[in-house]
Motif scaffolding. Sequence first.
Motif, PDB file in Angstrom:
ATOM      1  N   LEU A 161       0.571  -2.020  -6.037  1.00  0.00           N
ATOM      2  CA  LEU A 161       0.853  -1.169  -4.873  1.00  0.00           C
ATOM      3  C   LEU A 161      -0.278  -0.190  -4.576  1.00  0.00           C
ATOM      4  O   LEU A 161      -0.384   0.323  -3.468  1.00  0.00           O
ATOM      5  N   ILE A 214       0.927  -4.124   4.257  1.00  0.00           N
ATOM      6  CA  ILE A 214       1.566  -4.330   2.959  1.00  0.00           C
ATOM      7  C   ILE A 214       2.026  -5.779   2.776  1.00  0.00           C
ATOM      8  O   ILE A 214       1.924  -6.339   1.693  1.00  0.00           O
ATOM      9  N   LEU A 239       9.420   2.524   6.137  1.00  0.00           N
ATOM     10  CA  LEU A 239       9.157   1.095   5.966  1.00  0.00           C
ATOM     11  C   LEU A 239      10.323   0.385   5.295  1.00  0.00           C
ATOM     12  O   LEU A 239      10.807  -0.647   5.771  1.00  0.00           O
ATOM     13  N   ALA A 240      10.785   0.954   4.181  1.00  0.00           N
ATOM     14  CA  ALA A 240      11.787   0.264   3.359  1.00  0.00           C
ATOM     15  C   ALA A 240      13.134   0.179   4.069  1.00  0.00           C
ATOM     16  O   ALA A 240      13.891  -0.767   3.868  1.00  0.00           O
ATOM     17  N   PRO A 253      13.761  -4.431   6.486  1.00  0.00           N
ATOM     18  CA  PRO A 253      14.783  -5.444   6.161  1.00  0.00           C
ATOM     19  C   PRO A 253      16.073  -5.341   6.980  1.00  0.00           C
ATOM     20  O   PRO A 253      16.858  -6.286   6.991  1.00  0.00           O
ATOM     21  N   TYR A 270       6.382 -12.398   2.765  1.00  0.00           N
ATOM     22  CA  TYR A 270       6.724 -11.256   1.922  1.00  0.00           C
ATOM     23  C   TYR A 270       8.064 -10.703   2.418  1.00  0.00           C
ATOM     24  O   TYR A 270       9.066 -10.743   1.704  1.00  0.00           O
ATOM     25  N   THR A 271       8.073 -10.224   3.666  1.00  0.00           N
ATOM     26  CA  THR A 271       9.362  -9.972   4.310  1.00  0.00           C
ATOM     27  C   THR A 271       9.561 -11.115   5.295  1.00  0.00           C
ATOM     28  O   THR A 271       8.613 -11.575   5.918  1.00  0.00           O
TER      29      THR A 271
HETATM   30  C1  2IO Z   1       6.477   0.648   0.161  1.00  0.00           C
HETATM   31  C2  2IO Z   1       8.505  -4.241   1.286  1.00  0.00           C
HETATM   32  C3  2IO Z   1       9.861  -3.496   3.127  1.00  0.00           C
HETATM   33  C4  2IO Z   1       9.950  -0.371  -1.076  1.00  0.00           C
HETATM   34  C5  2IO Z   1       6.899  -0.607  -0.534  1.00  0.00           C
HETATM   35  C6  2IO Z   1       5.708  -1.507  -0.688  1.00  0.00           C
HETATM   36  C7  2IO Z   1       7.574  -0.327  -1.858  1.00  0.00           C
HETATM   37  C8  2IO Z   1       8.956  -0.906  -2.006  1.00  0.00           C
HETATM   38  C9  2IO Z   1       9.805  -3.138  -1.430  1.00  0.00           C
HETATM   39  C10 2IO Z   1      10.783  -2.601  -0.480  1.00  0.00           C
HETATM   40  C11 2IO Z   1      10.796  -3.269   0.872  1.00  0.00           C
HETATM   41  C12 2IO Z   1       9.526  -3.248   1.706  1.00  0.00           C
HETATM   42  N1  2IO Z   1       8.944  -2.320  -2.033  1.00  0.00           N
HETATM   43  N2  2IO Z   1      10.769  -1.182  -0.416  1.00  0.00           N
HETATM   44  O1  2IO Z   1       9.781  -4.308  -1.684  1.00  0.00           O
HETATM   45  O2  2IO Z   1      10.069   0.821  -0.956  1.00  0.00           O
END
Ligand code: 2IO
Length: 402
Positions: A62, A164, A231-232, A236, A390-391
């Motif tokens: 990361l 990412i 983001l997280a 999704p 990845y997503t």
């Molecule tokens: C910031 C990939 C959408 C997260 C992320 C790279 C860290 C972490 C994950 C999930 C989903 C995202 N990794 N959420 O896989 O915070």
Amino acid sequence: MSKLASLSIYDSNFFTSPYPFYEALHQQDLIYVDEANQSYFVGKYDDVDAILKSPVFTTKPLMVRAEPVMGDRVLAQMEGEEHAAKRKLVMRGLAKDYFVNQYEPMIQQITHDLLVPFLSRGKIDLVNDFGRDYAVLVTLGILGLPTENYRDIADWHKGVAEFITHFDQTEQQKAHSLDCSKQLISLITPLVESRRQRPQNDFISMLCGNAEPALNMSTSEITALCLNILLAATEPADKTLAMMIKHLLSEPGALDEVVNDRRLIRDALEETLRLTSPVQLIPREVSEDVCISGNPIPKGAYIYCMIGAANRDPNVFPQPEKFRLERRKNAVQGDAGKKKRHLAFGGGMHMCLGAAFSLLQLEATANIIFDSLRDMRMEHPETYQETGLYTRGPERLALSFK
Ligand code: 2IO
């Protein structure tokens, strides 16, 4: 004993659908290796579960995958007391009582407002007309960020997410992603500073630590944490919602069953997360020489946990390619007698801290969709296509309804 098989993540067949590759992985007991990138792709449920729980497999990737666009470390990069305290703080902000009192009415309002213009038309693309705006608006609502220019924020979020989750970005695309990150950081930073001066009853004020002064997070840390959550929580959400509706429409009788008994929404969501996991990969780096299912893997190698594959391991999920609402009830038990759950939220100390929240969120939204869009049908089901390594989620979901 499993064997190593070559895989290129740039293989266009893999991109079109990784699922045949997962099936071969399980049938032939494979671990995929991408020699050019010193990367191993592991998909057996028990291997993935063990990797996610073991400190030997670090979240170091990361540093290059996420930190440049986040502006500082994300939660998944932290460990020990620092990690525990910050994780707890964010989870407190997402707790059930806040959900019921603050977030649920907000989520219901956003869902309703976005659906209204389509109700008289009898047609909607659940991804492009609804889901994208929905996901970012809910996240902005949670973080207490301004929503006037949410379409800009959505575009910047997309640029950050691509950095990412895309493996083949050109230099130009990378520069664009970094630019999007700059825009988001300059939007959030002054807000953090102002909440620090004049705390309000919101998420960022909470992160500023008036309730938890011992944490003392810097502005750039809080900003990165906000970007992490943006983001997280956004990436999704709409994918999972659209894929759930798609599965319910594809499985005869399933939609009616859920519409008539809303307690089943939870089962439909969990089964969607298993069958078509919106996050397919979790990267790790191995900090010492190890053996995975009998294969030696050298220190320093990248390991990609194929959670989308683990969730289709036939040893844990019989007839894994089938969408089954009753699967959770009949789940296989693990060693401690605990039911084996899908790994769509990851596992171990970094397991998704928004898991419970996201299920409540999507449950609230699905309820409104089922109330508002009656007799849903898929338009042109033959054109349905998912994308992403990845997503992963649908490009569109064209529906007609009454
Ligand atoms: C910031 C990939 C959408 C997260 C992320 C790279 C860290 C972490 C994950 C999930 C989903 C995202 N990794 N959420 O896989 O915070």
